[in-house]
Design an enzyme around this catalytic site. Structure first.
Site, PDB file in Angstrom:
ATOM      1  N   HIS A   1       0.820  -1.220   0.000  1.00 15.55           N
ATOM      2  CA  HIS A   1       0.000   0.000   0.000  1.00 15.55           C
ATOM      3  C   HIS A   1       0.845   1.258   0.000  1.00 15.55           C
ATOM      4  O   HIS A   1       0.378   2.327   0.364  1.00 15.55           O
ATOM      5  CB  HIS A   1      -0.958  -0.015   1.206  1.00 15.55           C
ATOM      6  CG  HIS A   1      -1.745  -1.274   1.252  1.00 15.55           C
ATOM      7  ND1 HIS A   1      -2.679  -1.580   0.281  1.00 15.55           N
ATOM      8  CD2 HIS A   1      -1.663  -2.358   2.059  1.00 15.55           C
ATOM      9  CE1 HIS A   1      -3.163  -2.789   0.537  1.00 15.55           C
ATOM     10  NE2 HIS A   1      -2.570  -3.277   1.590  1.00 15.55           N
TER      11      HIS A   1
ATOM     12  N   ARG B   1      -6.641  16.051   0.451  1.00 14.21           N
ATOM     13  CA  ARG B   1      -5.356  16.785   0.486  1.00 14.21           C
ATOM     14  C   ARG B   1      -4.775  16.773  -0.926  1.00 14.21           C
ATOM     15  O   ARG B   1      -5.276  16.067  -1.798  1.00 14.21           O
ATOM     16  CB  ARG B   1      -4.393  16.074   1.435  1.00 14.21           C
ATOM     17  CG  ARG B   1      -4.029  14.683   0.923  1.00 14.21           C
ATOM     18  CD  ARG B   1      -3.023  13.935   1.753  1.00 14.21           C
ATOM     19  NE  ARG B   1      -2.621  12.720   1.075  1.00 14.21           N
ATOM     20  CZ  ARG B   1      -3.259  11.546   1.180  1.00 14.21           C
ATOM     21  NH1 ARG B   1      -4.326  11.442   1.948  1.00 14.21           N
ATOM     22  NH2 ARG B   1      -2.856  10.494   0.502  1.00 14.21           N
TER      23      ARG B   1
HETATM   24  C1  MV4 Z   1     -10.107  -3.595  -2.275  1.00 11.49           C
HETATM   25  C2  MV4 Z   1      -9.418  -4.508  -3.112  1.00 11.49           C
HETATM   26  C3  MV4 Z   1     -10.164  -5.478  -3.776  1.00 11.49           C
HETATM   27  N1  MV4 Z   1     -11.501  -5.552  -3.593  1.00 11.49           N
HETATM   28  N2  MV4 Z   1     -11.448  -3.692  -2.132  1.00 11.49           N
HETATM   29  C4  MV4 Z   1      -6.195  -1.490  -0.473  1.00 11.49           C
HETATM   30  C5  MV4 Z   1      -6.139  -0.421   0.553  1.00 11.49           C
HETATM   31  C6  MV4 Z   1      -7.370   0.341   0.407  1.00 11.49           C
HETATM   32  N3  MV4 Z   1      -7.069   1.550  -0.353  1.00 11.49           N
HETATM   33  C7  MV4 Z   1      -8.331  -0.503  -0.344  1.00 11.49           C
HETATM   34  N4  MV4 Z   1      -7.531  -1.544  -0.969  1.00 11.49           N
HETATM   35  C8  MV4 Z   1      -8.125  -2.517  -1.697  1.00 11.49           C
HETATM   36  N5  MV4 Z   1      -9.453  -2.627  -1.601  1.00 11.49           N
HETATM   37  C9  MV4 Z   1     -12.119  -4.664  -2.777  1.00 11.49           C
HETATM   38  N6  MV4 Z   1     -13.454  -4.772  -2.620  1.00 11.49           N
HETATM   39  C10 MV4 Z   1      -8.030  -4.387  -3.245  1.00 11.49           C
HETATM   40  C11 MV4 Z   1      -7.384  -3.405  -2.520  1.00 11.49           C
HETATM   41  C12 MV4 Z   1      -5.938  -3.348  -2.667  1.00 11.49           C
HETATM   42  C13 MV4 Z   1      -5.342  -2.255  -3.305  1.00 11.49           C
HETATM   43  C14 MV4 Z   1      -6.117  -1.199  -3.766  1.00 11.49           C
HETATM   44  C15 MV4 Z   1      -5.468  -0.146  -4.409  1.00 11.49           C
HETATM   45  C16 MV4 Z   1      -4.078  -0.134  -4.564  1.00 11.49           C
HETATM   46  C17 MV4 Z   1      -3.333  -1.170  -4.094  1.00 11.49           C
HETATM   47  C18 MV4 Z   1      -3.942  -2.250  -3.456  1.00 11.49           C
HETATM   48  C19 MV4 Z   1      -3.180  -3.299  -2.952  1.00 11.49           C
HETATM   49  C20 MV4 Z   1      -3.799  -4.335  -2.317  1.00 11.49           C
HETATM   50  C21 MV4 Z   1      -5.188  -4.358  -2.165  1.00 11.49           C
END
Ligand code: MV4
Length: 661
Positions: free
Chosen positions: A237, A294
């Site tokens: 992340h 931000r």
């Molecule tokens: C998710 C997802 C898959 N499905 N929600 C990662 C932290 C937060 N920003 C939300 N994230 C995610 N939510 C659903 N329903 C996968 C991620 C995710 C991710 C999202 C954006 C950028 C990098 C990521 C790395 C791992 C998981």
């Protein structure tokens, strides 16, 4: 002309410098605040005025609302820019700034609060008809009900902490059998990490991209979107490389996402720069993830493709001006990438680094290359210190091109011409990333780094021939003490053993690589028997030299710190150990016996006394740095001859801790 005359930047590092650049262009005076650790920092030097606000720990300095307001009052600032991180999304700070009669360059506190919790923000988005991931984000939290919701959504599902962020507290559930256990775990972690055990359930998108829309709203109800950024290339992340626009995104989807983001901003009465993050799935379905209230780290790629200055927009909007442009005036021109250069060690799972920059040269800036940094170049060594107290970002390398291929070529070239020695960095990782074939094809997703792990983090290999040849030339140049333009011209007095050749032994890993240089004709004999004719080609920059190797010209910098050598040249940043015969012996026994701190930190335990007999591998002293404990063990059997540190001592990098006989 702006009404605001003086802005205090409540931040440090590259974003503080970046905001100051716009202020200087607009004729607005700048006030820096700094902690004791940042007394010599670039942002302090750049500002018109600077106020020391406290010791290094952020909570006693950059996070201290009272101290920041006192500095603003003391200097007569009429506005505060929070940058990103620190207090930039702290509604209480925004309120305190307004209450002190100053302008907060950011959104109203209510908008910050509205986007603070995942469940609340999703409820607001639902009302604004912004697409959400199918799921449940209500107040009912009993297991039976949540399990039935998961069944309705259909596995796999994702359980998320409502007060969570940055991926913390998420649990994937692939089968009903695992649900109860996963739910209990998620609630426990949510309670302990965020003090709030509320969770939400979502359909798990197995291979999404992270595509975010930059939005801007003024105080007159106008709002526009400044297109999108693809930030999928992340690890844990933490964004590593971002680009705009998103590769392959259709104009139709771009418009739909942009309009959804504007609707989200208007739904919460947003003002200023904001980012609406979406998960983008195959067939271009997109779903609201969260909104950041931000200016983001990666805003420069948007500036490069729109030709706008987002900090100027922030200032004008904060003064009550109408948005400078309407949606129909905005268009995408070209493509841009941003690479984040961090002090971290990719070979140690990206362990954050710290310590002094010994050599640092950025790529030349141009219409296509921009470097945003708070860390100075260091042509002669003794550069800025990357401290353990803050984010270890060194610089953002930003590259623009008329299309994605051109932008990528400019980024590769910029990274190839970024020379750095000192703390471990991710420079070679960034080079591997931007040279990866699948990345060049635009095949990005949030799993990209995991899927290409071995290609991006190759096992250490034998040093290239050019590296060995340039290392030898670097040592000779050093001995020549750069007496003349041609550092190798008058080596006669420096020949080892008076013979016609100089012999070197370089080590990489456990292997040794012998190199011989015949002087003064500079024929170099390499370990594999090959020879290459070298020649002097000028000194383009300090601590650097240019050499021909077999006719090809290389600009190189060779930095030596005792036996540690950094050989840097176009696209290469390699470390070697040099066993210098001129100082034979003194190096190794000295280093074996002199146990020093691996990086700045605090001594948390001393496990031995003077005179104690110790065996190889025995823990001797423990230093805490970057929220991790580093145990220093005995490199061999011996007797403790001296102890130069006690529990509670703050020690700098390379501080001698123990002398072992
Ligand atoms: C998710 C997802 C898959 N499905 N929600 C990662 C932290 C937060 N920003 C939300 N994230 C995610 N939510 C659903 N329903 C996968 C991620 C995710 C991710 C999202 C954006 C950028 C990098 C990521 C790395 C791992 C998981």
């Amino acid at each position: 002309m702006t009404k605001i005359k003086k802005i205090l930047i409540a931040n440090r590092g590259e974003i503080a410098c970046r905001v100051m650049k716009t202020c200087q262009r607009l004729g607005i005076a700048t006030v820096a605040v700094y902690s004791e650790a940042d007394a010599g920092a670039l942002h302090v030097e750049m500002a018109d005025e600077a106020v020391l606000i406290g010791p290094a720990p952020a909570r006693e300095s950059y996070l201290d609302i009272k101290k920041i307001l006192a500095a603003a009052k003391e200097t007569g600032a009429d506005a505060i820019h929070p940058g990103y991180g620190f207090l930039s999304e702290n509604a209480e700070f925004a309120e305190a700034v307004s209450k002190a009669g100053l302008i907060f360059i950011g959104p109203p506190p209510g908008a910050i609060r509205a986007m603070g919790g995942k469940s609340e923000s999703k409820a607001l988005m639902e009302k604004a008809k912004v697409p959400l991931v199918p799921g449940y984000h209500g107040d009912k939290q009993d297991e039976k009900f949540l399990k039935s919701e998961a069944e309705k959504i259909g596995y796999p599902v994702l359980i998320k902490a409502s007060a969570g962020g940055g991926g913390k507290g998420m649990r994937e559930v692939w089968d009903a059998k695992e649900f109860s256990e996963a739910l209990a775990g998620a609630q426990r972690e949510a309670k302990s990490s965020f003090g709030n055990e509320k969770v939400l359930i979502e359909k798990y998108l197995v291979k999404p991209r992270h595509v975010e829309i930059q939005v801007f709203a003024d105080q007159k109800g106008n709002a526009v979107y400044l297109f999108e950024r693809d930030c999928s290339v992340q690890r844990r992340h933490q964004k590593v490389l971002e680009e705009a626009p998103a590769p392959g995104l259709s104009a139709a989807t771009r418009e739909k996402m942009g309009n959804a983001a504007v609707a989200a901003a208007q739904a919460i009465g947003y003002v200023g720069a904001g980012t609406v993050e979406f998960l983008l799935e195959a067939k271009e379905n997109f779903y609201f993830m969260e909104m950041n209230t931000r200016l983001q780290v990666e805003h420069p790629v948007t500036e490069m493709i729109t030709g706008l200055d987002l900090v100027e927009w922030q200032i004008r909007v904060a003064e009550g001006e109408k948005l400078p442009l309407a949606q129909e005036d905005l268009q995408i021109n070209g493509h841009a990438f941003e690479a984040r250069l961090y002090a971290e060690d990719p070979s140690k799972d990206f362990l954050p680094g710290a310590g002094q920059i010994q050599f640092l040269r950025y790529p030349m800036e141009s219409d296509c290359v921009r470097v945003d940094t708070g860390v100075r170049e260091a042509p002669f060594g003794d550069g800025d210190v990357i401290s353990i107290y803050y984010d270890p970002m060194i610089a953002k390398i930003i590259a623009w091109g008329k299309d994605r291929d051109a932008a990528l070529r400019h980024m590769q070239d910029a990274l190839d011409n970024t020379y750095i020695a000192g703390p471990k960095t991710n420079i070679n990782f960034l080079r591997a990333l931007t040279k990866n074939r699948d990345f060049a094809a635009g095949m990005v997703s949030t799993h990209f780094i995991a899927e290409h792990h071995d290609a991006l983090l190759p096992k250490p290999s034998a040093p290239a021939d050019e590296t060995l040849a340039l290392a030898a030339l670097g040592v000779l140049a050093e001995r020549g003490e750069r007496m003349s333009d041609d550092p190798w011209g008058d080596l006669s007095s420096w020949r080892i053993g008076g013979g016609e050749t100089d012999a070197f032994i370089f080590k990489s890993g456990e292997k040794e690589y012998p190199v011989k240089v015949s002087c003064p004709d500079l024929k170099i004999a390499l370990p594999d028997g090959k020879t290459v004719q070298a020649g002097y080609a000028g000194s383009p920059f300090d601590l650097g030299f240019a050499a021909q190797l077999g006719g090809k010209r290389y600009e190189a910098a060779v930095y030596r710190d005792g036996p540690h050598m950094h050989v840097m040249y176009e696209g290469h940043n390699e470390e070697l150990t040099y066993l210098d015969p001129l100082h034979a012996g003194e190096g190794d026994e000295e280093s074996a016996g002199r146990l020093t701190a691996p990086m700045p930190g605090k001594v948390v335990a001393v496990r031995v006394e003077m005179g104690a007999k110790v065996t190889k591998g025995q823990p001797l002293i423990i230093v805490e740095a970057m929220k991790m404990e580093h145990t220093i063990t005995a490199p061999a059997d011996g007797v403790i001859e001296a102890i130069h540190a006690a529990v509670g001592d703050q020690v700098s990098e390379k501080h001698e801790l123990i002398a072992l006989k």
